[in-house]
Design a protein around this motif. Structure first.
Motif, PDB file in Angstrom:
ATOM      1  N   ALA A 343       7.559  -9.178 -13.155  1.00  0.00           N
ATOM      2  CA  ALA A 343       8.255 -10.196 -12.199  1.00  0.00           C
ATOM      3  C   ALA A 343       9.396 -10.975 -13.308  1.00  0.00           C
ATOM      4  O   ALA A 343      10.475 -11.653 -12.964  1.00  0.00           O
ATOM      5  N   ASN A 344       9.228 -10.687 -14.511  1.00  0.00           N
ATOM      6  CA  ASN A 344      10.201 -11.136 -15.551  1.00  0.00           C
ATOM      7  C   ASN A 344      10.561 -10.358 -16.621  1.00  0.00           C
ATOM      8  O   ASN A 344       9.587  -9.812 -17.426  1.00  0.00           O
ATOM      9  N   ARG A 345      11.738  -9.819 -16.807  1.00  0.00           N
ATOM     10  CA  ARG A 345      12.079  -8.624 -17.630  1.00  0.00           C
ATOM     11  C   ARG A 345      11.859  -9.107 -18.960  1.00  0.00           C
ATOM     12  O   ARG A 345      11.796  -8.331 -19.752  1.00  0.00           O
ATOM     13  N   PHE A 346      11.971 -10.199 -19.412  1.00  0.00           N
ATOM     14  CA  PHE A 346      11.686 -10.730 -20.718  1.00  0.00           C
ATOM     15  C   PHE A 346      10.514 -10.809 -21.031  1.00  0.00           C
ATOM     16  O   PHE A 346       9.702 -10.275 -22.224  1.00  0.00           O
ATOM     17  N   ALA A 347       9.509 -11.199 -20.048  1.00  0.00           N
ATOM     18  CA  ALA A 347       7.943 -11.033 -20.240  1.00  0.00           C
ATOM     19  C   ALA A 347       7.695  -9.610 -20.536  1.00  0.00           C
ATOM     20  O   ALA A 347       6.904  -9.267 -21.249  1.00  0.00           O
ATOM     21  N   ARG A 348       8.277  -8.552 -19.740  1.00  0.00           N
ATOM     22  CA  ARG A 348       8.029  -7.324 -19.748  1.00  0.00           C
ATOM     23  C   ARG A 348       8.480  -6.686 -21.206  1.00  0.00           C
ATOM     24  O   ARG A 348       7.538  -5.993 -21.763  1.00  0.00           O
ATOM     25  N   GLN A 349       9.575  -6.976 -21.654  1.00  0.00           N
ATOM     26  CA  GLN A 349      10.023  -6.620 -22.886  1.00  0.00           C
ATOM     27  C   GLN A 349       9.184  -7.035 -24.064  1.00  0.00           C
ATOM     28  O   GLN A 349       9.005  -6.132 -24.957  1.00  0.00           O
ATOM     29  N   GLY A 350       8.756  -8.528 -23.929  1.00  0.00           N
ATOM     30  CA  GLY A 350       8.094  -8.848 -25.054  1.00  0.00           C
ATOM     31  C   GLY A 350       6.687  -8.304 -25.071  1.00  0.00           C
ATOM     32  O   GLY A 350       6.140  -7.874 -26.138  1.00  0.00           O
ATOM     33  N   PHE A 351       5.969  -8.148 -24.164  1.00  0.00           N
ATOM     34  CA  PHE A 351       4.739  -7.536 -23.969  1.00  0.00           C
ATOM     35  C   PHE A 351       4.975  -6.148 -24.201  1.00  0.00           C
ATOM     36  O   PHE A 351       4.052  -5.581 -24.903  1.00  0.00           O
ATOM     37  N   GLU A 352       5.952  -5.228 -24.002  1.00  0.00           N
ATOM     38  CA  GLU A 352       6.134  -3.937 -24.223  1.00  0.00           C
ATOM     39  C   GLU A 352       6.224  -3.698 -25.851  1.00  0.00           C
ATOM     40  O   GLU A 352       5.689  -3.082 -26.543  1.00  0.00           O
ATOM     41  N   MET A 353       6.949  -4.795 -26.593  1.00  0.00           N
ATOM     42  CA  MET A 353       7.155  -4.701 -27.838  1.00  0.00           C
ATOM     43  C   MET A 353       5.859  -4.867 -28.487  1.00  0.00           C
ATOM     44  O   MET A 353       5.511  -4.314 -29.449  1.00  0.00           O
ATOM     45  N   ALA A 354       5.115  -6.179 -28.113  1.00  0.00           N
ATOM     46  CA  ALA A 354       3.866  -6.445 -28.466  1.00  0.00           C
ATOM     47  C   ALA A 354       2.904  -4.910 -28.491  1.00  0.00           C
ATOM     48  O   ALA A 354       2.076  -4.671 -29.404  1.00  0.00           O
ATOM     49  N   GLY A 355       2.779  -4.365 -27.255  1.00  0.00           N
ATOM     50  CA  GLY A 355       2.037  -3.134 -27.110  1.00  0.00           C
ATOM     51  C   GLY A 355       2.091  -2.193 -27.980  1.00  0.00           C
ATOM     52  O   GLY A 355       1.269  -1.272 -28.128  1.00  0.00           O
ATOM     53  N   ARG A 356       3.400  -2.298 -28.682  1.00  0.00           N
ATOM     54  CA  ARG A 356       3.954  -1.072 -29.534  1.00  0.00           C
ATOM     55  C   ARG A 356       3.284  -1.255 -31.034  1.00  0.00           C
ATOM     56  O   ARG A 356       3.300  -0.257 -31.847  1.00  0.00           O
TER      57      ARG A 356
END
Length: 384
Positions: A343-356
């Protein structure tokens, strides 16, 4: 008591799977609690934990061990409690699979693990199921008293759960009635003593039914205002494999009107971590048990800040070496208290970065060997 869980990383080689891994933590090629919002009325005052051993600078080739309770020595499992119980949209959005998926069941449900849990296990994920002191077979999921559990009124469904988990033949995380220290639960379903007796009753019953692959995760809120409640809720080292709590920031959450300012991921996890390390031993709590951040997340705190909140998680994890698993709570409490990654593209981007980050990307070879760790232990003999 006949058996007890393994304590921490198995020092004896028979209880751990050891391997030499080349390129541990290589990043992937492509880069693409329902009641957890409850807590004390006043926000906790956090203290940062002192730096401990860091994973940074380790050679690419190292010996990685995974115990039969799934504690890795070479990084952190990455997981989620997914929105609408469907993990695939989250995995697709952030470009990686979750290592652990959190599911929610009632103590009256005999068919645990259900079809959903079995499918995720078959697809290679680990499952963590919270068995609530609620009747999920009834409308509204009414709570039940711990006294009813102690009296054996749910033993039939619990036996069926234990047999179902045992039949899976793979390690399976189990929690009973998470966040028992929370304001909505503490002293509401029974006394702390009755919670402990219920926990032990369930663990003993599972063991009698042969569910030695159940990994017991004691989960609390982690709120600083609730820490003094933990000693009375501790089931004992022989009844707990992992210690778990939550790490939330709830800025602007309409259910938390006293929440002022922003707490980082580190500020959210540190109080309970420090308490376990410092105060745990005098209350009989083994501080060397692995830690799982059972739920975590932040509300919208602005584009850059929201992204940074998630992206900073791997750095923090390197400083808190007992933390060996983390799960995001990909859900919402209300329209004004939304933690959904999608629901929040910045949360998604941050979580995606962390997950890499390599630290939360344990190699598939480690995952595969972890699945056999418990099976190998069965030929070793009883745990002391």
């Amino acid at each position: 008591m006949d058996r007890g869980p393994v304590r921490g990383m198995a020092a004896a080689g028979a209880l751990a799977v050891a391997l030499t891994v080349t390129g541990v933590g290589d990043a992937p090629e492509s880069a693409t609690g329902p009641e957890s919002a409850t807590g004390p009325d006043e926000r906790p005052v956090h203290r940062s934990a002192p730096p401990t051993a860091s994973f940074l600078g380790m050679p690419a080739e190292l010996a990685c061990t995974v115990s039969d309770i799934l504690e890795p020595s070479c990084g952190v499992w990455w997981g989620a409690s997914p929105y609408r119980d469907d993990v695939e949209p989250l995995e697709s959005a952030v470009g990686r699979d979750m290592d652990i998926v959190y599911t929610w069941r009632g103590i009256d449900q005999a068919h645990v693990p259900g079809e959903r849990e079995r499918r995720m296990v078959a697809e290679g994920r680990f499952v963590h199921t919270n068995i609530e002191a609620r009747r999920f077979e009834r409308q509204g999921h009414p709570a039940i008293d711990y006294a009813d559990i102690i009296a054996g009124r749910f033993d039939d469904s619990l036996r069926a759960q234990a047999r179902g988990i045992a039949e899976l033949g793979v390690p399976y995380f189990v929690t009973f009635d998470h966040e028992a220290d929370g304001n909505q639960r503490y002293n509401n379903r029974g006394t702390p003593e009755e919670f402990v007796r219920s926990w032990r009753h369930i663990v003993d019953l599972y063991r009698r039914e042969g569910a030695d692959n159940a990994i017991w995760v004691w989960n609390v809120t982690g709120w600083e205002g609730n820490l003094d409640r933990l000693p009375g809720l501790w089931p004992g080292n022989d009844y707990v494999d992992w210690i778990s709590w939550e790490a939330y920031n709830m800025t602007h959450c309409d259910t938390m009107p006293h929440w002022d300012g922003v707490d980082s991921f580190e500020e959210a996890l540190a109080p309970a971590y420090e308490w376990i390390q410092r105060e745990g031993p005098r209350h009989g709590i083994d501080p060397d048990k692995p830690v799982m951040i059972g739920e975590m997340g932040t509300t919208d705190i602005g584009p850059r800040e929201t992204l940074r909140w998630y992206a900073d998680i791997p750095r923090v994890l390197r400083e808190y070496e007992r933390v060996r698993a983390v799960k995001v709570w990909d859900n919402k409490v209300s329209s004004g208290c939304d933690f959904r990654i999608g629901a929040n593209r910045f949360a998604r981007q941050g979580f995606e970065m962390a997950g890499r980050d390599p630290y939360v990307n344990l190699p598939d070879r480690v995952r595969r060997l972890a699945e056999y760790a418990h099976g190998r232990d069965q030929g070793v003999g009883d745990h002391d």
